[in-house]
Scaffold this motif. Structure first.
Motif, short mmCIF file in Angstrom:
data_model
loop_
_atom_site.label_atom_id
_atom_site.label_comp_id
_atom_site.label_asym_id
_atom_site.label_seq_id
_atom_site.Cartn_x
_atom_site.Cartn_y
_atom_site.Cartn_z
N LEU A 195 0.80 -1.24 0.00
CA LEU A 195 0.00 0.00 0.00
C LEU A 195 0.83 1.29 0.00
O LEU A 195 0.26 2.37 -0.12
CB LEU A 195 -0.91 0.02 1.24
N HIS A 196 2.15 1.18 0.12
CA HIS A 196 2.93 2.40 0.41
C HIS A 196 2.82 3.46 -0.67
O HIS A 196 2.90 4.65 -0.40
CB HIS A 196 4.41 2.05 0.68
N ASP A 197 2.67 3.05 -1.92
CA ASP A 197 2.61 4.02 -3.02
C ASP A 197 1.18 4.28 -3.49
O ASP A 197 0.98 4.75 -4.61
CB ASP A 197 3.45 3.53 -4.21
N LEU A 198 0.24 4.00 -2.63
CA LEU A 198 -1.16 4.16 -3.00
C LEU A 198 -1.46 5.56 -3.53
O LEU A 198 -2.28 5.74 -4.44
CB LEU A 198 -2.03 3.89 -1.78
N GLY A 199 -0.79 6.56 -2.97
CA GLY A 199 -1.03 7.94 -3.37
C GLY A 199 -0.74 8.19 -4.83
O GLY A 199 -1.24 9.17 -5.40
N LYS A 200 0.03 7.33 -5.48
CA LYS A 200 0.32 7.53 -6.91
C LYS A 200 -0.93 7.38 -7.77
O LYS A 200 -0.97 7.84 -8.90
CB LYS A 200 1.41 6.56 -7.37
N LEU A 201 -1.93 6.70 -7.22
CA LEU A 201 -3.19 6.58 -7.96
C LEU A 201 -3.83 7.94 -8.15
O LEU A 201 -4.65 8.13 -9.05
CB LEU A 201 -4.16 5.68 -7.20
N THR A 204 3.78 14.77 -3.74
CA THR A 204 2.61 14.80 -2.85
C THR A 204 2.05 13.39 -2.61
O THR A 204 1.15 13.22 -1.80
CB THR A 204 1.48 15.68 -3.44
N HIS A 205 2.59 12.37 -3.32
CA HIS A 205 1.94 11.06 -3.24
C HIS A 205 1.98 10.42 -1.84
O HIS A 205 1.01 9.74 -1.46
CB HIS A 205 2.46 10.11 -4.32
N PRO A 206 3.04 10.60 -1.03
CA PRO A 206 2.98 9.99 0.31
C PRO A 206 1.83 10.57 1.16
O PRO A 206 1.11 9.83 1.82
CB PRO A 206 4.34 10.32 0.92
N PHE A 230 5.66 8.37 5.46
CA PHE A 230 7.06 8.77 5.66
C PHE A 230 8.07 7.96 4.85
O PHE A 230 9.28 8.05 5.11
CB PHE A 230 7.41 8.69 7.15
N HIS A 231 7.63 7.18 3.88
CA HIS A 231 8.60 6.30 3.20
C HIS A 231 9.59 7.05 2.33
O HIS A 231 10.57 6.47 1.88
CB HIS A 231 7.89 5.18 2.42
N HIS A 232 9.38 8.34 2.09
CA HIS A 232 10.37 9.12 1.33
C HIS A 232 11.14 10.09 2.22
O HIS A 232 11.80 11.00 1.71
CB HIS A 232 9.69 9.89 0.19
N GLU A 233 11.07 9.90 3.53
CA GLU A 233 11.90 10.72 4.41
C GLU A 233 13.33 10.15 4.41
O GLU A 233 13.56 9.01 4.00
CB GLU A 233 11.34 10.70 5.84
N CYS A 262 13.85 -0.65 1.13
CA CYS A 262 13.31 -1.59 0.13
C CYS A 262 12.79 -0.85 -1.10
O CYS A 262 12.98 -1.30 -2.24
CB CYS A 262 12.18 -2.42 0.74
N ASP A 263 12.16 0.30 -0.87
CA ASP A 263 11.61 1.10 -1.97
C ASP A 263 12.73 1.57 -2.89
O ASP A 263 12.65 1.42 -4.12
CB ASP A 263 10.87 2.30 -1.35
N VAL A 264 13.78 2.13 -2.31
CA VAL A 264 14.88 2.66 -3.13
C VAL A 264 15.63 1.51 -3.81
O VAL A 264 15.99 1.61 -4.99
CB VAL A 264 15.84 3.51 -2.27
FE LIG Z 1 6.75 6.27 -3.10
#
Ligand SMILES: [Fe+2]
Length: 308
Positions: free
Chosen positions: A180-186, A209-211, A234-237, A263-265
């Motif tokens: 679910l972490h990138d849900l905001g990209k929708l 703004t996606h997070p 906070f996954h892009h902090e 993991c994301d990077v």
């Molecule tokens: Fe992301």
């Protein structure tokens, strides 16, 4: 079989896969522990845990060393082709579930229980076959990029959750958070999300703004745990405060959030993008390890032990 043990249990004759600390002395080194001085160096380091390879050790490492079954980074008897089939099956199931789940979220309906079976499925598969994890990331296609990225991050987070002794319940939350972490990209316009070239400054601002968008969307659902919300937001902090959306520093970034970031990077670096080739796992891990001001080096090392 790779085992994770406390450094106090180390003995000469054990084969070291990784010493879990940021000391450059041990960075990327794998070796047979043969001398008292090498043993003392590890005992004197900041590491608490060490990964040892049982098969390459000259002494019987002994099962009593393992306090819990999930300390094993298993995989033993399954043949490579069987492992591949299991992973591919898990991937197709989770991909379908993700697609349905995202469609439901878009239309305002959401049932987190739909994700749980997929999470358990991928967890079981990955625990049995961690060394083919990298192949999962290679199954990505451009059209299903966000879906498959989420799946890959979920799998990697599941593995790091187990290796970090976070317990079954928290690890299960990590699996779901990865999905679910990138849900905001929708909620980001397709013209920006699928743009093949570099983003302009204005477009990058929208993308960033996606997070927050994902966090606010998930927050509408009381069944989504605080930990999953925190990871999404906070996954892009970054540890030095240079990340977004809030510019939080290390003392405000929890271990689960740091796990998601690493993991994301890692998955982004090892994926093909329109403007770059896919980096190898080794290149990605080294790049991240060299940036200890951004990423938790303990987790980079742990990720390396998971996928190599
Ligand atoms: Fe992301």
């Amino acid at each position: 079989m790779v085992l994770r043990i406390r450094k106090s249990l180390l003995r000469k004759g054990m084969y070291i896969e990784a010493v879990e600390c940021a000391d450059l002395e041990f960075s990327g080194r794998r070796f047979l522990l043969e001398t008292d001085s090498a043993l003392h160096s590890i005992l004197a380091s900041s590491a608490e845990y060490v990964l040892i390879n049982r098969a390459k050790s000259n002494v019987d490492c002994g099962l009593p060393v393992c306090r819990q079954p999930d300390e094993h980074v298993q995989p033993t008897s399954l043949r490579e082709s069987d492992q591949r089939t299991r992973i591919q099956h898990a991937v197709s199931q989770v991909t379908a579930t993700l697609r349905d789940g995202f469609d439901e979220i878009k239309s305002g309906k959401f049932d987190i229980d739909r994700f749980a079976p997929a999470a358990m499925n991928i967890t079981a598969s990955l625990i049995a076959s961690p060394h083919v994890l990298v192949e999962v990331t290679r199954l990505k296609t451009k059209d299903e990029g966000t879906y498959i990225h989420s799946l890959a991050v979920s799998g990697l987070m599941t593995g790091l959750g187990h290796l970090s002794d976070l317990g079954e319940e928290t690890t299960r939350e990590l699996t779901i958070a990865g999905l679910l972490h990138d849900l905001g990209k929708l909620l980001i316009p397709n013209a920006i999300l699928n743009k093949s070239g570099q983003l302009t400054e204005a477009e990058r601002h929208v993308m960033r703004t996606h997070p927050e968008r994902g966090y606010l969307r998930l927050k509408q659902h009381p069944e989504v745990s605080d930990l999953i919300l925190e990871i999404c937001r906070f996954h892009h902090e970054a540890l030095d405060g240079s990340g977004y959306p809030l510019g939080l520093r290390a003392d405000r970034l929890s271990l689960p959030v740091r796990i998601c970031t690493v993991c994301d990077v890692f998955d982004a670096l090892t994926s093909v993008r329109p403007y770059k080739r896919a980096w190898t796992s080794t290149e990605a891990l080294k790049w991240m390890f060299d940036r200890g001001h951004l990423f938790d080096r303990r987790l980079v090392l742990r990720l390396g032990s998971l996928i190599n």
